[in-house]
Design a protein around this motif. Structure first.
Motif, PDB file in Angstrom:
ATOM      1  N   ALA A 579       0.830  -1.204   0.000  1.00  7.12           N
ATOM      2  CA  ALA A 579       0.000   0.000   0.000  1.00  7.12           C
ATOM      3  C   ALA A 579       0.863   1.253   0.000  1.00  7.12           C
ATOM      4  N   ARG A 580       1.910   1.263   0.806  1.00  8.88           N
ATOM      5  CA  ARG A 580       2.788   2.428   0.851  1.00  8.88           C
ATOM      6  C   ARG A 580       3.542   2.608  -0.474  1.00  8.88           C
ATOM      7  N   THR A 581       3.943   1.514  -1.078  1.00  9.93           N
ATOM      8  CA  THR A 581       4.635   1.615  -2.368  1.00  9.93           C
ATOM      9  C   THR A 581       3.744   2.280  -3.405  1.00  9.93           C
ATOM     10  N   LEU A 582       2.484   1.872  -3.459  1.00 11.29           N
ATOM     11  CA  LEU A 582       1.562   2.484  -4.416  1.00 11.29           C
ATOM     12  C   LEU A 582       1.272   3.931  -4.050  1.00 11.29           C
ATOM     13  N   ALA A 583       1.105   4.212  -2.758  1.00  8.69           N
ATOM     14  CA  ALA A 583       0.855   5.586  -2.338  1.00  8.69           C
ATOM     15  C   ALA A 583       2.017   6.495  -2.710  1.00  8.69           C
ATOM     16  N   GLN A 584       3.227   6.005  -2.534  1.00  6.18           N
ATOM     17  CA  GLN A 584       4.396   6.807  -2.905  1.00  6.18           C
ATOM     18  C   GLN A 584       4.455   7.021  -4.413  1.00  6.18           C
ATOM     19  N   ALA A 585       4.068   6.004  -5.180  1.00  3.94           N
ATOM     20  CA  ALA A 585       4.024   6.153  -6.640  1.00  3.94           C
ATOM     21  C   ALA A 585       3.037   7.241  -7.046  1.00  3.94           C
ATOM     22  N   ILE A 586       1.884   7.275  -6.364  1.00  2.37           N
ATOM     23  CA  ILE A 586       0.891   8.316  -6.655  1.00  2.37           C
ATOM     24  C   ILE A 586       1.469   9.690  -6.336  1.00  2.37           C
ATOM     25  N   GLU A 587       2.107   9.827  -5.190  1.00  2.00           N
ATOM     26  CA  GLU A 587       2.682  11.126  -4.812  1.00  2.00           C
ATOM     27  C   GLU A 587       3.794  11.528  -5.774  1.00  2.00           C
ATOM     28  N   ASP A 588       4.628  10.586  -6.166  1.00  3.36           N
ATOM     29  CA  ASP A 588       5.700  10.892  -7.110  1.00  3.36           C
ATOM     30  C   ASP A 588       5.124  11.335  -8.453  1.00  3.36           C
ATOM     31  N   SER A 589       4.077  10.659  -8.896  1.00  4.98           N
ATOM     32  CA  SER A 589       3.428  11.042 -10.157  1.00  4.98           C
ATOM     33  C   SER A 589       2.858  12.446 -10.057  1.00  4.98           C
ATOM     34  N   ALA A 590       2.179  12.738  -8.950  1.00  2.00           N
ATOM     35  CA  ALA A 590       1.575  14.056  -8.772  1.00  2.00           C
ATOM     36  C   ALA A 590       2.620  15.157  -8.838  1.00  2.00           C
ATOM     37  N   ALA A 591       3.806  14.894  -8.281  1.00  2.00           N
ATOM     38  CA  ALA A 591       4.864  15.906  -8.287  1.00  2.00           C
ATOM     39  C   ALA A 591       5.255  16.300  -9.701  1.00  2.00           C
ATOM     40  N   HIS A 592       5.168  15.361 -10.642  1.00  2.52           N
ATOM     41  CA  HIS A 592       5.516  15.653 -12.032  1.00  2.52           C
ATOM     42  C   HIS A 592       4.398  16.371 -12.775  1.00  2.52           C
ATOM     43  N   PHE A 593       3.211  16.443 -12.171  1.00  2.56           N
ATOM     44  CA  PHE A 593       2.090  17.185 -12.762  1.00  2.56           C
ATOM     45  C   PHE A 593       1.748  18.402 -11.908  1.00  2.56           C
ATOM     46  N   ASP A 594       2.748  18.981 -11.262  1.00  5.10           N
ATOM     47  CA  ASP A 594       2.570  20.176 -10.421  1.00  5.10           C
ATOM     48  C   ASP A 594       1.517  19.966  -9.337  1.00  5.10           C
ATOM     49  N   GLY A 595       1.435  18.737  -8.832  1.00  2.00           N
ATOM     50  CA  GLY A 595       0.502  18.435  -7.759  1.00  2.00           C
ATOM     51  C   GLY A 595      -0.911  18.160  -8.210  1.00  2.00           C
ATOM     52  N   ARG A 596      -1.199  18.338  -9.493  1.00  3.59           N
ATOM     53  CA  ARG A 596      -2.568  18.161 -10.015  1.00  3.59           C
ATOM     54  C   ARG A 596      -2.591  16.909 -10.880  1.00  3.59           C
ATOM     55  N   LEU A 597      -2.952  15.781 -10.270  1.00  4.86           N
ATOM     56  CA  LEU A 597      -3.000  14.522 -11.000  1.00  4.86           C
ATOM     57  C   LEU A 597      -4.056  14.557 -12.098  1.00  4.86           C
ATOM     58  N   PRO A 598      -3.698  14.114 -13.299  1.00  2.95           N
ATOM     59  CA  PRO A 598      -4.700  14.042 -14.357  1.00  2.95           C
ATOM     60  C   PRO A 598      -5.565  12.790 -14.218  1.00  2.95           C
ATOM     61  N   GLU A 599      -6.565  12.716 -15.052  1.00  2.00           N
ATOM     62  CA  GLU A 599      -7.455  11.556 -15.122  1.00  2.00           C
ATOM     63  C   GLU A 599      -6.666  10.269 -15.322  1.00  2.00           C
ATOM     64  N   LEU A 600      -5.681  10.303 -16.201  1.00  2.00           N
ATOM     65  CA  LEU A 600      -4.832   9.151 -16.498  1.00  2.00           C
ATOM     66  C   LEU A 600      -3.550   9.637 -17.131  1.00  2.00           C
ATOM     67  N   PHE A 601      -2.576   8.744 -17.220  1.00  2.00           N
ATOM     68  CA  PHE A 601      -1.379   8.998 -18.003  1.00  2.00           C
ATOM     69  C   PHE A 601      -0.921   7.680 -18.617  1.00  2.00           C
ATOM     70  N   TYR A 602       0.047   7.758 -19.526  1.00  2.00           N
ATOM     71  CA  TYR A 602       0.484   6.569 -20.245  1.00  2.00           C
ATOM     72  C   TYR A 602       1.146   5.563 -19.311  1.00  2.00           C
ATOM     73  N   GLY A 603       1.090   4.291 -19.711  1.00  2.00           N
ATOM     74  CA  GLY A 603       1.561   3.217 -18.846  1.00  2.00           C
ATOM     75  C   GLY A 603       3.004   2.819 -19.024  1.00  2.00           C
ATOM     76  N   PHE A 604       3.849   3.707 -19.532  1.00  2.00           N
ATOM     77  CA  PHE A 604       5.271   3.391 -19.660  1.00  2.00           C
ATOM     78  C   PHE A 604       5.895   3.238 -18.279  1.00  2.00           C
ATOM     79  N   SER A 605       6.883   2.384 -18.194  1.00  2.00           N
ATOM     80  CA  SER A 605       7.498   2.115 -16.897  1.00  2.00           C
ATOM     81  C   SER A 605       8.413   3.248 -16.468  1.00  2.00           C
TER      82      SER A 605
END
Length: 639
Positions: A579-605
């Protein structure tokens, strides 16, 4: 249609503009504008000074307000003594703009300020460029000049129905106003469109002493719209105010977005719901609103009750194939736009989702307000009737859907045309039973059983529902688990064949609580394998599937809310590291979108790209993505 400009949203109003606040002159200006009540009230807003366009020099913004420092468009060696600061604010009332013109020099100045406004009153479905076209001929338009302001109006009738909308523009100090008819080509997505956009030019001549400023205020508000409003929520008392309770010192961009997307329910303004997303989904969606409310309950605790009231008021009470309505079914989508009102799209009151109804019962079982649970008993019983009857539970053993030829082919949360495909790539057909929907249904039955026992004084119904839930759980184990029992299939199709692909849908079963401890451990372990977990989140489809495509909408992309639901389910079963690994992935992703997570993004690793790759057409801000960031923050903070 992609939009890369600026967005402001609040109270159901939306402004999409260029970086200088302009509407109608950017490369992607076909989608820019001020939208209120599912209609574009402004399709043009151009500010100029002494006939020159203004260019931005500095910006300060929040979800609903944006301040831009502007200077006249100049040559390299030209200077100016004038600074313009525009502050645009959207709210339930529409758009307010404060324009401050500053003489920064030491000599007096006389300047001419022009604000050109235009309105085409376009329906969002006309603007979406998704391959559909609509006959919108026959509309009427009018311009009414008032003392320093203007009212722009539009109306159209079709098959005995009428739609009307208007924009009321006022200015302080009053402006000189002259009407403008701007030539306009037919909109993509429409036929028979009018060749003109209604408009007006507001002008002020200002005398500016040295180092002094003048302020102009312009307001654009919606006239009362004649639309296909749903019935009022009669007899459903309004509860606590729906507001964000997160302390100010802990609020993030996600909290700000979640608050900005709260809006009055169309047709029932006494109820607050959450708009699904910007730009095309700023209205009530059953599934989106319920999942957002469930995920963000700690942040907006009163939201679930108002969403439930709104959904109960729009619950189907008759069979209507055109809108996929059946008695007891909960709405998928509510629209009050022109095309919906005039019957040219089926989405005025549209019921093409298989999961909104069980999610409604799940949500009702979680609210802390006993008065809501008692008041919505009739709606809950009707929803149970749909699940057990037309929904298919007692007839075929699972809750299913069939394709809507005029609407959505697939009716789970992955609702794109190719979202449910077999291992060989064949698109599934017939009456489809999605794995996560069975989990939602199990949670709905057990939750409703608890309500029947505690509040409805019906222990016999409680016993029935508990038995139905146990039988569903047993059938699911028998029919859905693939091969070695490691993972549930995505679905069972209309021929009774398992759709044997590994997809993220099964992760939602963790959040429902339907799995036993051993099953939950197997599902958790499988989800964290690299064909599903890409480092930024859980892919919607395994890289091993024939239909896998990382740039698709649902076949290999990453949806933050999907990952958040899985993470929250893992936490509930005690799998805290995952759960923490996924939560950290979400936070890391948000940081690359200026804190505003989009609906989706591409599934590249994460190994392929050092940051998540944006999906061009993603809604942003988006309600359940904002809620996903809230979930991630809680998991990382609380464990």
């Amino acid at each position: 249609m992609s939009f890369d400009g600026e967005s402001l949203v609040s109270g159901g109003s939306l402004l999409l503009s260029g970086p200088d606040g302009a509407v109608g002159e950017e490369p992607d200006s076909r989608v820019t504008g001020l939208f209120v009540g599912d209609v574009r009230l402004l399709s043009r807003r151009i500010l100029s000074l002494d006939g020159r366009r203004l260019v931005p020099g500095a910006v300060r913004s929040s979800a609903s307000e944006r301040t831009v420092a502007l200077v006249p468009e100049l040559g390299r060696n030209e200077t100016t003594d004038v600074l313009v600061v525009s502050t645009q604010t959207v709210s339930l009332a529409g758009l307010t703009e404060e324009i401050r013109i500053q003489n920064a020099g030491r000599a007096p100045l006389t300047v001419e300020v022009d604000l050109e406004l235009g309105a085409d009153f376009a329906d969002p479905f006309v603007l979406r460029a998704d391959g559909r076209s609509f006959d919108i001929a026959g509309g009427s338009r009018a311009v009414e000049l008032s003392d320093g302001g203007v009212t722009l109006s539009y109306w159209r009738e079709r098959a005995g129905r009428r739609f009307s909308a208007g924009a009321v523009v006022s200015a302080d100090p009053p402006a000189r106003v002259e009407p403008v008819a701007a030539a306009r080509s037919t909109e993509a997505g429409s036929v028979g469109a009018a060749a003109e956009t209604l408009g007006a030019r507001l002008s002020w001549r200002l005398e500016l002493p040295p180092l002094e400023a003048r302020v102009l205020r312009v307001r654009v508000a919606a006239k009362a719209t004649t639309g296909g409003n749903p019935p009022a929520a009669a007899g459903l008392a309004v509860g606590d105010p729906v507001r964000l309770v997160t302390p100010p010192d802990r609020r993030t961009r996600a909290h700000e977005d979640l608050e900005a997307l709260l809006m009055p329910c169309p047709g029932m303004p006494e109820l607050t719901v959450v708009g699904a997303g910007v730009p095309w989904f700023l209205t009530l969606f059953g599934r989106d609103s319920l999942i957002t409310a469930l995920l963000a309950a700690p942040e907006v605790p009163a939201l679930t009750s108002d969403v439930l009231r709104a959904l109960a008021a729009t619950q189907a009470d008759r069979v209507d194939p055109a809108s996929v309505a059946e008695p007891g079914k909960i709405i998928h989508e509510l629209r009050v736009s022109e095309l919906a009102t005039l019957g040219q799209v089926p989405y005025g009151l549209y019921y093409g989702s298989v999961d909104s109804t069980p999610l409604f019962l799940w949500g009702l079982s979680t609210v802390q307000d006993e008065s809501v649970q008692r008041a919505l008993e009739p709606a809950a019983r009707a929803a149970l009737g749909w699940i057990r009857g037309p929904g298919g539970l007692e007839g075929g053993g699972f809750v299913t859907y069939v394709s809507d030829p005029n609407g959505l082919k697939h009716q789970g949360w992955k609702d794109s045309f190719d979202a449910v495909s077999h291992a060989d790539g064949r698109i599934a057909g017939g009456a489809i039973a999605l794995c996560e929907v069975q989990g939602y249904t199990w949670r709905a039955l057990t939750g409703a059983a608890s309500l029947a026992r505690r509040y409805w004084d019906d222990p016999a119904l409680a016993d029935e529902l508990e038995d139905a839930a146990a039988r569903l759980q047993a059938r699911f184990r028998e029919r859905f688990w693939m091969g070695d029992g490691a993972f549930p299939a995505l679905a069972i199709d209309g021929e009774g064949e398992r759709v044997e692909v590994v997809a993220s849908n099964a992760g939602h079963l963790l959040l429902t609580g339907m799995l036993d401890a051993a099953e939950a451990a197997r599902v958790t372990a499988r989800l964290m394998e690299p064909d599903l977990f890409c480092g930024w989140g859980i892919r919607t489809l395994s890289t091993t599937a024939a239909a896998y495509q990382p740039t698709s909408y649902h076949n290999g992309s990453v949806w933050p809310h999907d990952t958040a639901m899985i993470a929250e389910g893992m936490r509930a079963y005690g799998h805290l590291d995952a759960a923490r690994t996924l939560a950290q992935a979400i936070e890391d992703s948000a940081a690359h979108f200026d804190g505003r997570l989009p609906e989706l993004f591409y599934g590249f690793s994460r190994d392929e790209f050092p940051r998540p790759v944006a999906y061009a057409h993603a809604a942003r801000p988006q309600a359940w993505s904002a809620a996903a960031a809230c979930v991630a923050g809680r998991i990382l903070r609380e464990g």
